[in-house]
Design a protein around this motif. Structure first.
Motif, PDB file in Angstrom:
ATOM      1  N   ARG A 121       0.833  -1.211   0.000  1.00  0.00           N
ATOM      2  CA  ARG A 121       0.000   0.000   0.000  1.00  0.00           C
ATOM      3  C   ARG A 121       0.870   1.264   0.000  1.00  0.00           C
ATOM      4  NH1 ARG A 121      -4.874   2.547  -0.970  1.00  0.00           N
ATOM      5  NH2 ARG A 121      -5.255   4.189   0.577  1.00  0.00           N
ATOM      6  N   LEU A 122       1.864   1.319   0.847  1.00  0.00           N
ATOM      7  CA  LEU A 122       2.671   2.522   0.962  1.00  0.00           C
ATOM      8  C   LEU A 122       3.498   2.785  -0.294  1.00  0.00           C
ATOM      9  CD1 LEU A 122       3.937   2.366   4.664  1.00  0.00           C
ATOM     10  CD2 LEU A 122       1.892   3.475   3.732  1.00  0.00           C
ATOM     11  N   LYS A 123       3.926   1.709  -0.957  1.00  0.00           N
ATOM     12  CA  LYS A 123       4.727   1.888  -2.177  1.00  0.00           C
ATOM     13  C   LYS A 123       3.900   2.450  -3.335  1.00  0.00           C
ATOM     14  CE  LYS A 123       6.486  -2.287  -2.331  1.00  0.00           C
ATOM     15  NZ  LYS A 123       7.296  -3.457  -2.777  1.00  0.00           N
ATOM     16  N   THR A 124       2.616   2.184  -3.346  1.00  0.00           N
ATOM     17  CA  THR A 124       1.782   2.585  -4.484  1.00  0.00           C
ATOM     18  C   THR A 124       0.923   3.811  -4.204  1.00  0.00           C
ATOM     19  OG1 THR A 124       0.045   1.031  -3.770  1.00  0.00           O
ATOM     20  CG2 THR A 124       1.669   0.222  -5.355  1.00  0.00           C
ATOM     21  N   ARG A 125       0.973   4.342  -2.993  1.00  0.00           N
ATOM     22  CA  ARG A 125       0.153   5.499  -2.628  1.00  0.00           C
ATOM     23  C   ARG A 125       0.971   6.781  -2.826  1.00  0.00           C
ATOM     24  NH1 ARG A 125      -5.201   6.714  -2.255  1.00  0.00           N
ATOM     25  NH2 ARG A 125      -5.640   8.173  -0.528  1.00  0.00           N
ATOM     26  N   PRO A 126       0.612   7.633  -3.810  1.00  0.00           N
ATOM     27  CA  PRO A 126       1.419   8.835  -4.066  1.00  0.00           C
ATOM     28  C   PRO A 126       1.254   9.885  -2.974  1.00  0.00           C
ATOM     29  CG  PRO A 126      -0.551   8.820  -5.457  1.00  0.00           C
ATOM     30  CD  PRO A 126      -0.521   7.497  -4.745  1.00  0.00           C
ATOM     31  N   ARG A 127       2.345  10.609  -2.720  1.00  0.00           N
ATOM     32  CA  ARG A 127       2.311  11.718  -1.774  1.00  0.00           C
ATOM     33  C   ARG A 127       3.553  12.590  -1.990  1.00  0.00           C
ATOM     34  NH1 ARG A 127      -1.525  11.609  -0.645  1.00  0.00           N
ATOM     35  NH2 ARG A 127      -2.199  10.634   1.289  1.00  0.00           N
ATOM     36  N   TYR A 128       3.343  13.887  -2.151  1.00  0.00           N
ATOM     37  CA  TYR A 128       4.434  14.858  -2.295  1.00  0.00           C
ATOM     38  C   TYR A 128       5.402  14.470  -3.417  1.00  0.00           C
ATOM     39  CZ  TYR A 128       2.712  15.801   2.428  1.00  0.00           C
ATOM     40  OH  TYR A 128       1.925  16.058   3.506  1.00  0.00           O
ATOM     41  N   ARG A 129       4.850  14.182  -4.585  1.00  0.00           N
ATOM     42  CA  ARG A 129       5.619  13.828  -5.787  1.00  0.00           C
ATOM     43  C   ARG A 129       6.454  12.563  -5.597  1.00  0.00           C
ATOM     44  NH1 ARG A 129       7.904  19.765  -7.798  1.00  0.00           N
ATOM     45  NH2 ARG A 129       5.833  20.764  -8.007  1.00  0.00           N
ATOM     46  N   ALA A 130       6.115  11.789  -4.617  1.00  0.00           N
ATOM     47  CA  ALA A 130       6.786  10.495  -4.411  1.00  0.00           C
ATOM     48  C   ALA A 130       5.709   9.518  -3.923  1.00  0.00           C
ATOM     49  CB  ALA A 130       7.915  10.645  -3.398  1.00  0.00           C
ATOM     50  N   SER A 131       6.069   8.638  -3.042  1.00  0.00           N
ATOM     51  CA  SER A 131       5.086   7.711  -2.475  1.00  0.00           C
ATOM     52  C   SER A 131       5.192   7.754  -0.958  1.00  0.00           C
ATOM     53  CB  SER A 131       5.326   6.285  -2.975  1.00  0.00           C
ATOM     54  OG  SER A 131       6.563   5.787  -2.491  1.00  0.00           O
ATOM     55  N   LEU A 132       4.164   7.234  -0.312  1.00  0.00           N
ATOM     56  CA  LEU A 132       4.163   7.212   1.147  1.00  0.00           C
ATOM     57  C   LEU A 132       5.366   6.446   1.691  1.00  0.00           C
ATOM     58  CD1 LEU A 132       0.399   6.654   2.079  1.00  0.00           C
ATOM     59  CD2 LEU A 132       1.768   8.713   2.421  1.00  0.00           C
ATOM     60  N   SER A 133       5.827   5.466   0.950  1.00  0.00           N
ATOM     61  CA  SER A 133       6.960   4.662   1.429  1.00  0.00           C
ATOM     62  C   SER A 133       8.248   5.454   1.513  1.00  0.00           C
ATOM     63  CB  SER A 133       7.165   3.447   0.517  1.00  0.00           C
ATOM     64  OG  SER A 133       7.492   3.863  -0.797  1.00  0.00           O
ATOM     65  N   ASP A 134       8.287   6.675   0.925  1.00  0.00           N
ATOM     66  CA  ASP A 134       9.493   7.495   0.983  1.00  0.00           C
ATOM     67  C   ASP A 134       9.533   8.383   2.217  1.00  0.00           C
ATOM     68  OD1 ASP A 134      10.656   6.642  -1.486  1.00  0.00           O
ATOM     69  OD2 ASP A 134       9.106   7.801  -2.526  1.00  0.00           O
ATOM     70  N   LEU A 135       8.448   8.458   2.969  1.00  0.00           N
ATOM     71  CA  LEU A 135       8.404   9.341   4.128  1.00  0.00           C
ATOM     72  C   LEU A 135       9.113   8.697   5.314  1.00  0.00           C
ATOM     73  CD1 LEU A 135       4.724  10.649   3.949  1.00  0.00           C
ATOM     74  CD2 LEU A 135       6.816  11.718   3.066  1.00  0.00           C
ATOM     75  N   ALA A 158      -0.443  -1.166  11.266  1.00  0.00           N
ATOM     76  CA  ALA A 158      -0.895  -1.191   9.870  1.00  0.00           C
ATOM     77  C   ALA A 158      -2.235  -0.488   9.713  1.00  0.00           C
ATOM     78  CB  ALA A 158      -0.989  -2.638   9.388  1.00  0.00           C
ATOM     79  N   MET A 159      -3.146  -0.711  10.647  1.00  0.00           N
ATOM     80  CA  MET A 159      -4.437  -0.025  10.595  1.00  0.00           C
ATOM     81  C   MET A 159      -4.238   1.486  10.601  1.00  0.00           C
ATOM     82  SD  MET A 159      -7.023  -2.245  10.540  1.00  0.00           S
ATOM     83  CE  MET A 159      -8.473  -1.510  11.321  1.00  0.00           C
ATOM     84  N   GLU A 160      -3.334   1.970  11.428  1.00  0.00           N
ATOM     85  CA  GLU A 160      -3.090   3.405  11.514  1.00  0.00           C
ATOM     86  C   GLU A 160      -2.398   3.931  10.259  1.00  0.00           C
ATOM     87  OE1 GLU A 160      -0.969   3.872  15.167  1.00  0.00           O
ATOM     88  OE2 GLU A 160      -2.606   3.046  16.377  1.00  0.00           O
ATOM     89  N   LEU A 161      -1.477   3.158   9.714  1.00  0.00           N
ATOM     90  CA  LEU A 161      -0.764   3.590   8.513  1.00  0.00           C
ATOM     91  C   LEU A 161      -1.677   3.632   7.285  1.00  0.00           C
ATOM     92  CD1 LEU A 161       2.609   1.673   8.975  1.00  0.00           C
ATOM     93  CD2 LEU A 161       2.247   4.143   9.134  1.00  0.00           C
ATOM     94  N   HIS A 162      -2.721   2.838   7.294  1.00  0.00           N
ATOM     95  CA  HIS A 162      -3.660   2.818   6.166  1.00  0.00           C
ATOM     96  C   HIS A 162      -4.710   3.921   6.253  1.00  0.00           C
ATOM     97  CE1 HIS A 162      -2.036  -1.145   5.139  1.00  0.00           C
ATOM     98  NE2 HIS A 162      -2.724  -1.091   4.020  1.00  0.00           N
ATOM     99  N   GLY A 163      -4.842   4.546   7.413  1.00  0.00           N
ATOM    100  CA  GLY A 163      -5.859   5.570   7.556  1.00  0.00           C
ATOM    101  C   GLY A 163      -7.260   5.002   7.375  1.00  0.00           C
TER     102      GLY A 163
END
Length: 417
Positions: A278-292, A348-353
């Protein structure tokens, strides 16, 4: 969560033989082909007991993974058992629960039944025609074995059993139940007051109320047994009269706890896989959540717990297969295996929102399923008390050592060429 088969992690290599690796591949392939397609249906119909998956696993002889070849089983041992339960649980914890629940009374028969009794029951488990349950827990006593109120009274050459058992795994699938009942008057020590009996599901007076789904493990049956003056013959007694506590405790430690550690491990792996995907495929700030970095920190904690839980689960059963004393290790694997997986599921529940609350998303199922590995075979408090006994060198009964002759699957035969 992916059903794609994977190879065993390098950290597990010390505990696995070539035969184990073949079984690993077989379990992954089976789960991908037969369980993945059914998991969503099991979840969507929680009131339905899943029978087809049980039949498919029985046809492969998996319920007989620890049964010696002389009784038609695989004779593969406890590491092999852990592989099967673990790999199935990655795809469906409910399917894994069906598998592990029959393996517990199988252990009781292996350790306490007579040779004739083993010949009567175990080949039927091995050929897939008979599933078993173990019935210890009661409505008032819960998991407190000393509080068992179900009674068994001798009547000539028979025993008459009356009582209620609850939270019985495979209650609606089992053709026979290993029931622990009180056979001594009040005041007699628990260590001598209980006896184990095999009770066929067809016995008059035994009823199983309609299946009621729980919070999770949808498709798995964990129901109630009502025994109203159920008569069983003398040769249905497993072990000696008054040995029921030993039957129940040893089965819980040698089978129940490592089985649940394997279920927790499978869920844990699925939780981490779903979250990283999920984090690798969810975009955020011109990257993905997995980059935060803040999210990577949380994932790092999940991965640390998963790796540690994996080692605990396999190292403990490896010791058991070697015939070494390892009761505390088995207890610890169950205790920390659940605790760590539950923490990762919550993270995981919290990371998924809000996405975590979508009914059709796998994570909600995983979060509910992991709750079911806490109470069976002793809650966390019970496990910590047992571990304290080990710390004070007061764990005087080592079932893994006492029953080493049956448990030492992997020790080399000194007579072999």
């Amino acid at each position: 969560m992916s059903a794609t088969p994977t190879t065993p992690p390098p950290a597990l290599r010390p505990y696995l033989t070539a035969r184990h690796e073949v079984l690993w591949d077989e379990a992954d392939a089976f789960a991908a082909e037969h369980i993945a397609s059914r998991a969503a249906r099991m979840e969507a119909a929680p009131g339905r007991v899943e029978r087809k998956v049980a039949d498919l696993m029985a046809a492969r002889g998996w319920f007989a993974v620890t049964i010696p070849a002389s009784f038609g089983g695989l004779g593969a041992g406890h590491v092999a058992k852990t592989i099967l339960v673990h790999r199935v649980a990655r795809i469906s914890a409910a399917a894994a629960a069906i598998l592990q629940a029959t393996l517990i009374p199988v252990g009781a028969l292996l350790h306490f039944a007579t040779y004739e009794q083993k010949g009567r029951w175990l080949p039927r488990v091995a050929d897939g025609s008979l599933l078993l349950s173990i019935a210890v827990t009661e409505p008032q006593a819960g998991g407190h074995i000393g509080g068992i109120e179900a009674t068994a009274e001798r009547a000539g050459s028979e025993w008459v059993i009356t009582g209620r058992k609850v939270h019985i795994g495979n209650s609606h699938l089992a053709g026979a139940h290993l029931v622990v009942a009180r056979t001594a008057e009040a005041g007699v020590s628990t260590s001598q007051a209980l006896t184990a009996f095999m009770v066929e599901s067809s016995r008059r007076g035994l009823s199983v109320p309609e299946h009621r789904p729980g919070l999770g493990l949808h498709g798995f049956s964990a129901g109630r047994l009502d025994l109203d003056h159920v008569r069983v013959p003398e040769d249905n007694v497993v072990g000696e009269i008054g040995q029921g506590l030993s039957v129940a405790q040893s089965s819980s430690i040698l089978y129940g706890r490592p089985n649940l550690a394997a279920v927790s491990l499978g869920i844990h792996e699925a939780v981490v896989a779903a979250t990283t995907a999920r984090l690798k495929t969810r975009p955020r700030y011109r990257a993905s959540l997995s980059d935060l970095p803040v999210l990577r920190d949380r994932i790092g904690g999940m991965e640390a717990r998963l790796r540690a839980g994996r080692i605990l689960a396999y190292q403990s059963v490896h010791l058991l297969d070697q015939g070494l004393p390892c009761d505390a290790d088995l207890i610890n694997a169950k205790y920390l295996g659940h605790q760590w997986a539950a923490q990762s599921a919550q993270d995981a529940m919290e990371l998924h929102g809000a996405h975590a609350f979508d009914r059709d998303y796998v994570l909600q199922r995983l979060w509910r399923d992991i709750q079911h590995t806490y109470p069976p075979a002793g809650t966390g408090e019970v496990q910590r008390i047992r571990l304290a006994d080990a710390a004070f060198d007061e764990d005087h009964i080592q079932w893994s050592e006492r029953l080493a002759a049956e448990a030492a699957w992997a020790r080399p035969d000194p007579t072999a060429a």
